[in-house]
Design a protein around this motif. Sequence first.
Motif, mmCIF file in Angstrom:
data_model
loop_
_atom_site.group_PDB
_atom_site.id
_atom_site.type_symbol
_atom_site.label_atom_id
_atom_site.label_comp_id
_atom_site.label_asym_id
_atom_site.label_seq_id
_atom_site.Cartn_x
_atom_site.Cartn_y
_atom_site.Cartn_z
ATOM 1 N N UNK A 1 0.839 -1.198 0.000
ATOM 2 C CA UNK A 1 0.000 0.000 0.000
ATOM 3 C C UNK A 1 0.878 1.253 0.000
ATOM 4 N N UNK A 2 1.982 1.201 0.799
ATOM 5 C CA UNK A 2 2.881 2.360 0.848
ATOM 6 C C UNK A 2 3.486 2.610 -0.518
ATOM 7 N N UNK A 3 3.914 1.532 -1.216
ATOM 8 C CA UNK A 3 4.508 1.683 -2.547
ATOM 9 C C UNK A 3 3.496 2.265 -3.525
ATOM 10 N N UNK A 4 2.242 1.731 -3.455
ATOM 11 C CA UNK A 4 1.190 2.253 -4.352
ATOM 12 C C UNK A 4 0.987 3.746 -4.130
ATOM 13 N N UNK A 5 0.957 4.141 -2.850
ATOM 14 C CA UNK A 5 0.721 5.548 -2.534
ATOM 15 C C UNK A 5 1.857 6.402 -3.086
ATOM 16 N N UNK A 6 3.106 5.881 -2.941
ATOM 17 C CA UNK A 6 4.277 6.627 -3.419
ATOM 18 C C UNK A 6 4.208 6.778 -4.945
ATOM 19 N N UNK A 7 3.895 5.673 -5.620
ATOM 20 C CA UNK A 7 3.828 5.711 -7.086
ATOM 21 C C UNK A 7 2.735 6.662 -7.554
ATOM 22 N N UNK B 1 3.340 10.219 -9.804
ATOM 23 C CA UNK B 1 2.911 9.978 -11.182
ATOM 24 C C UNK B 1 3.404 11.096 -12.102
ATOM 25 N N UNK B 2 3.960 10.711 -13.239
ATOM 26 C CA UNK B 2 4.451 11.723 -14.180
ATOM 27 C C UNK B 2 3.782 11.536 -15.513
ATOM 28 N N UNK B 3 3.508 12.674 -16.152
ATOM 29 C CA UNK B 3 2.888 12.623 -17.468
ATOM 30 C C UNK B 3 3.985 12.679 -18.519
ATOM 31 N N UNK B 4 4.254 11.501 -19.119
ATOM 32 C CA UNK B 4 5.352 11.417 -20.085
ATOM 33 C C UNK B 4 5.021 12.128 -21.394
ATOM 34 N N UNK B 5 3.779 12.537 -21.552
ATOM 35 C CA UNK B 5 3.430 13.182 -22.824
ATOM 36 C C UNK B 5 3.627 14.698 -22.758
ATOM 37 N N UNK B 6 3.949 15.228 -21.528
ATOM 38 C CA UNK B 6 4.169 16.673 -21.428
ATOM 39 C C UNK B 6 5.424 17.068 -22.207
ATOM 40 N N UNK B 7 5.424 18.239 -22.819
ATOM 41 C CA UNK B 7 6.651 18.685 -23.501
ATOM 42 C C UNK B 7 7.735 19.021 -22.465
ATOM 43 N N UNK B 8 9.016 18.760 -22.794
ATOM 44 C CA UNK B 8 10.088 19.054 -21.838
ATOM 45 C C UNK B 8 10.441 20.535 -21.850
#
Length: 360
Positions: A81-87, A91-98
Amino acid sequence: MTDTDSLQSDLLARIAAADTPEALEAVRVAALGKAGAVTALLKTLGGLSPEERSVSGPRFNGLREAVSAALAARKAVLDAAALDAKLAAERQDMTLPVTPAPVGSIHPISQVMDELAEIFADLGFAVATGPEIEDDWHNFTALNIPEHHPARAMHDTFYVDGLDTEGRRRVLRTHTSPVQIRTMMAQQPPIRIIAPGRVYRSDSDATHTPMFHQIEGLVIDRTTTMAQLRWTLETFIKAFFEVDDVVLRFRPSYFPFTEPSVEVDVGYSSKTGRPAAPGEADKWLEVLGAGMVHPRVIAACGLDPQQWQGFAFGTGVDRLAMLKYGLTDLRAFFDGDLRWLKHHGFSAFDMPTISGGIGA
Ligand code: PHE
């Protein structure tokens, strides 16, 4: 019987209810810790008769195993549960422009030092270093410049207050030659090194700054000759300026630590301002000091000058950079002016290589 059962169901209920790692740990200590309830029960086994023990032993041990298993299972659930909460939180949106990172650049001095290291690595030279705060033995005495010798005055020197642990005067090194001494004292010949780095003299005008850069070269072996010095310098100058042919002039000179000593001029064309082949060179430019390492220097490092001989050279990195890249005012190198750096700097990805080309 009922005591053990009710203890077990109580503990299992508390384990199931623990919703943080800390709460779970508290239940574990209360059950299996030194003063825990299960531990206390197990301790009573020693005082029981063999018949009683054959009944209570398996029961108490069964209790301990059930509690341990429940603790482990609950811990796995809480960890997941702790790992799920951390992930979820990361969470990162890989589709955002850099957003592009700010682009820095490599200073011409660093660039030229990299170029020189690359050229000499190809000739089998390692890179050696030494301290910028030297002592006067390494900077002068071991290089055959005795105390009170006028050659010490040739280098207007910055001394540092106080003595080092060996009672030697501390001095900002006036050249990279003390690295010759440090190398010969640290390793047995054969030696092939270059030593790039900062050096200091109290000079200041358009072509002199109190801090500048040199690169030292040293080769020590049994049969090293001046002819090899000449070939090495020619090969280096040709590779550095990326020209097929070059003409060098060796002028007799004096350095206390080499004998014979030479100053080396490169022939260049006044038309192109670049080093040129024999027929086309019409001017000379002094670029290097060099010579055969003085036997006294070899002896000062604890080596036998009857067995070992070699050559050394020293050249100004700033001077080489100015020449190669057409920079005119030495002071601009050290002003830290971003406009100058942006204009004259090199890309960090533009690493000099022998195959890809030295320089930009
Ligand atoms: N150390 C000398 C200088 O700074 C240069 C040099 C190095 C000369 C090695 C000969 C051999 O002027």
